[in-house]
Scaffold this motif. Structure first.
Motif, PDB file in Angstrom:
ATOM      1  N   ALA A   1       0.801  -0.970  -0.106  1.00 29.95           N
ATOM      2  CA  ALA A   1      -0.002   0.439   0.088  1.00 29.95           C
ATOM      3  C   ALA A   1       0.863   1.043   0.197  1.00 29.95           C
ATOM      4  CB  ALA A   1      -0.801  -0.019   0.930  1.00 29.95           C
ATOM      5  N   GLU A   2       1.381   1.263   1.036  1.00 27.59           N
ATOM      6  CA  GLU A   2       2.771   2.421   1.341  1.00 27.59           C
ATOM      7  C   GLU A   2       3.395   2.230  -0.539  1.00 27.59           C
ATOM      8  OE1 GLU A   2       7.004   3.607   3.302  1.00 27.59           O
ATOM      9  OE2 GLU A   2       5.684   2.016   3.923  1.00 27.59           O
ATOM     10  N   ALA A   3       4.455   1.401  -0.927  1.00 32.36           N
ATOM     11  CA  ALA A   3       5.211   1.337  -2.149  1.00 32.36           C
ATOM     12  C   ALA A   3       3.770   2.178  -3.443  1.00 32.36           C
ATOM     13  CB  ALA A   3       5.626   0.358  -2.449  1.00 32.36           C
ATOM     14  N   ARG A   4       2.913   1.509  -2.852  1.00 35.06           N
ATOM     15  CA  ARG A   4       2.235   1.605  -4.441  1.00 35.06           C
ATOM     16  C   ARG A   4       1.439   2.661  -4.149  1.00 35.06           C
ATOM     17  NH1 ARG A   4       3.334  -0.049  -9.170  1.00 35.06           N
ATOM     18  NH2 ARG A   4       0.578   0.204  -9.557  1.00 35.06           N
ATOM     19  N   GLY A   5       1.227   3.694  -3.397  1.00 30.97           N
ATOM     20  CA  GLY A   5       0.301   4.602  -3.169  1.00 30.97           C
ATOM     21  C   GLY A   5      -1.517   3.916  -2.941  1.00 30.97           C
ATOM     22  N   MET A   6      -1.450   3.111  -2.461  1.00 29.86           N
ATOM     23  CA  MET A   6      -2.967   2.941  -2.911  1.00 29.86           C
ATOM     24  C   MET A   6      -3.724   2.641  -1.588  1.00 29.86           C
ATOM     25  SD  MET A   6      -2.322  -0.626  -4.964  1.00 29.86           S
ATOM     26  CE  MET A   6      -3.890  -1.585  -5.017  1.00 29.86           C
TER      27      MET A   6
END
Length: 301
Positions: A211-216
């Motif tokens: 979630a953090e890496a993909r901005g989701m």
């Protein structure tokens, strides 16, 4: 009058040994030449040019059981000022948790210094997806298999087999959870509950990082973090990858992000220790990367 016998050469007296020595010499010269060309920026693709900008390529292949070589290569590319961008080429079904997290951290740090684009081959699932998701962009082929966000624990118990042989094992511990997972004893209800809690925390770490890496939104990631594998095309619809495309497409985009005009040298790694016979003949392929350690283990796969 004495007639001296004709002296035979070493190659004639020992043809087999001479042949082996010549082969070793040839391989040594070839290896040295290839190392020199790599240092100078030469690549088989012909993208060369001493003093030109370079593109680094990091290969993540097979089961991820150790991250040392990959992380060291990433740091080498990070410190090389002539490397303007890095392609992360992934073809992995996943693997052990900690090594996947170490590669994740290295990719995340690298992407803060210079652009990183991930490119998926046949498989970039679980730990293979985990370690690559901090890239600036992710390219997948429509048929690449990816995602599979989840944790699996596996172990074998042999208690019934031992009982049939008349063998009764004794397992002594200093705590009720210490022997959880031993093949000599079935899991108790308490051990199974404790193990499930441990797995859930590892699962939550996976979801948090994606979630953090993909901005989701975390809830969006959690909804599909049920271990399902998806194709590259499905992953695009789910927001897990950014583009459908080949390795070539990913490199072309990476050069654009890095501001590289025209050709660039490719620096690929980490280098693998290739058996001598394989270097000589180029035909022997031995792959033990999928072998798992004895007992049980947690893994992203």
């Amino acid at each position: 009058m004495r007639v001296e016998g004709t002296r035979t050469r070493f190659s004639q007296r020992h043809p087999l040994l001479f042949g082996v020595m010549m082969i070793i010499l040839a391989v040594a010269l070839f290896s040295g030449a290839m190392a020199f060309f790599r240092f100078m920026g030469w690549t088989p693709q012909g993208l060369s040019g001493l003093g030109k900008d370079k593109v680094g390529i990091v290969h993540v292949e097979g089961m991820i059981l150790d991250s040392t070589d990959v992380v060291e290569w990433i740091r080498t590319l990070e410190e090389d000022a002539s490397v303007k961008g890095v392609l992360l080429r992934v073809n992995s079904p996943g693997g052990a948790i900690a090594p996947s997290q170490e590669i994740y951290a290295a990719v995340k740090n690298l992407n803060q210094v210079k652009p990183v684009v991930a490119s998926y081959g046949s498989l970039a699932a679980s730990g293979g997806y985990y370690c690559s998701c901090p890239a600036e962009l992710i390219y997948a082929n429509p048929g690449s298999v990816t995602a599979s966000i989840g944790v699996m624990a596996e172990f074998v118990t042999v208690t019934e087999a031992l009982e049939k042989l008349g063998i009764k094992p004794e397992v002594l511990t200093t705590g009720k959870y210490k022997a959880a997972g031993t093949p000599m004893r079935e899991l108790s209800d308490e051990q199974r509950e404790q193990m499930q809690g441990l797995m859930q925390d590892l699962h939550d770490q996976f979801v948090d990082h994606v979630a953090e890496a993909r901005g989701m939104d975390r809830e969006r990631v959690a909804a599909i973090a049920d271990g399902r594998a998806v194709t590259g095309r499905q992953a695009l619809a789910l927001g897990l990858v950014d583009q459908l495309g080949t390795r070539y497409d990913a490199i072309r985009k990476l050069k654009e992000l890095a501001g590289i005009q025209g050709k660039a040298a490719l620096l690929e790694g980490p280098e693998k220790d290739i058996p001598f016979v394989q270097q000589l003949l180029g035909t022997l392929k031995i792959d033990i990367s999928s072998a798992m350690p004895n007992g049980w283990s947690f893994s992203y796969k």
